[in-house]
Design a protein around this motif. Structure first.
Motif, PDB file in Angstrom:
ATOM      1  N   LYS A   1       0.819  -1.217   0.000  1.00  0.00           N
ATOM      2  CA  LYS A   1       0.000   0.000   0.000  1.00  0.00           C
ATOM      3  C   LYS A   1       0.853   1.267   0.000  1.00  0.00           C
TER       4      LYS A   1
ATOM      5  N   GLU B   1      -5.206   6.445  -1.551  1.00  0.00           N
ATOM      6  CA  GLU B   1      -4.546   5.219  -1.121  1.00  0.00           C
ATOM      7  C   GLU B   1      -4.519   4.257  -2.304  1.00  0.00           C
TER       8      GLU B   1
ATOM      9  N   SER C   1      -2.841   0.396  -3.944  1.00  0.00           N
ATOM     10  CA  SER C   1      -2.366  -0.932  -3.584  1.00  0.00           C
ATOM     11  C   SER C   1      -1.786  -1.628  -4.809  1.00  0.00           C
TER      12      SER C   1
ATOM     13  N   ILE D   1      -9.627   2.203  -2.177  1.00  0.00           N
ATOM     14  CA  ILE D   1      -8.232   1.899  -2.467  1.00  0.00           C
ATOM     15  C   ILE D   1      -8.126   1.656  -3.964  1.00  0.00           C
TER      16      ILE D   1
END
Length: 171
Positions: free
Chosen positions: A54, A87, A89, A101
């Motif tokens: 992440k 965010e 990933s 995400i």
């Protein structure tokens, strides 16, 4: 605007400093938005890597965007400042999580979509450089602004005048 997973793995303290220039003078990335172009934009901030998959971005933008004058239709250059945080990933994301995400593909994180979103969010809904006395007008009409003074006196509609004569009280 692109960072590879290997960049994050090699970064000291799992942080990458961002200091980039972004521009889109033709507006190819701003189709169907109020922004016509971004001749210049400076992006600063940090990308924090959790050591596995992440990445959290924390970015600040300042620059100039080109928008359309709401009255004349001419191009206007407007200074702006914006902030964004996303965010990401590198691994597949569980769809059941409440957080948004963004999945990164091919181990390359591209910040350009985040930049476009932050810039469009700061675009003014309506803007003009015309002075109020130069607003268009015609026979029986004039363009007004929501910032113009409103008259407090209300004229009574003559169609309702007869209703005042009627006594509506039950006797």
């Amino acid at each position: 605007m692109k960072f590879r997973r290997s960049d994050f793995l090699a970064a000291p303290n799992s942080f990458l400093d961002v200091d980039l220039e972004f521009s889109d003078p033709e507006g190819k990335r701003f189709v169907n938005t109020p922004v016509k172009a971004v001749p210049e934009c400076h992006i600063e901030g940090k990308l924090q890597f959790d050591g596995r998959s992440k990445v959290v971005s924390s970015l600040q933008y300042d620059g100039i965007m080109t928008v359309i004058d709401s009255i004349t239709g001419e191009d206007l250059d407007v200074e702006f400042e914006a902030e964004s945080s996303k965010e990401y990933s590198f691994d597949p994301v569980d769809a059941s999580e409440d957080e948004e995400i963004i999945r990164v593909y091919k181990d390359t994180l591209d910040l350009s979509d985040e930049a476009v979103e932050a810039i469009v969010y700061e675009a003014p809904m309506s803007i003009t450089r015309l002075a109020r006395e130069n607003y268009p007008s015609g026979e029986g009409w004039t363009l007004i602004s929501d910032q113009d003074e409103k008259s407090e006196s209300k004229e009574e509609d003559p169609r309702w005048a007869k209703l005042k004569e009627i006594n509506f009280e039950d006797n």
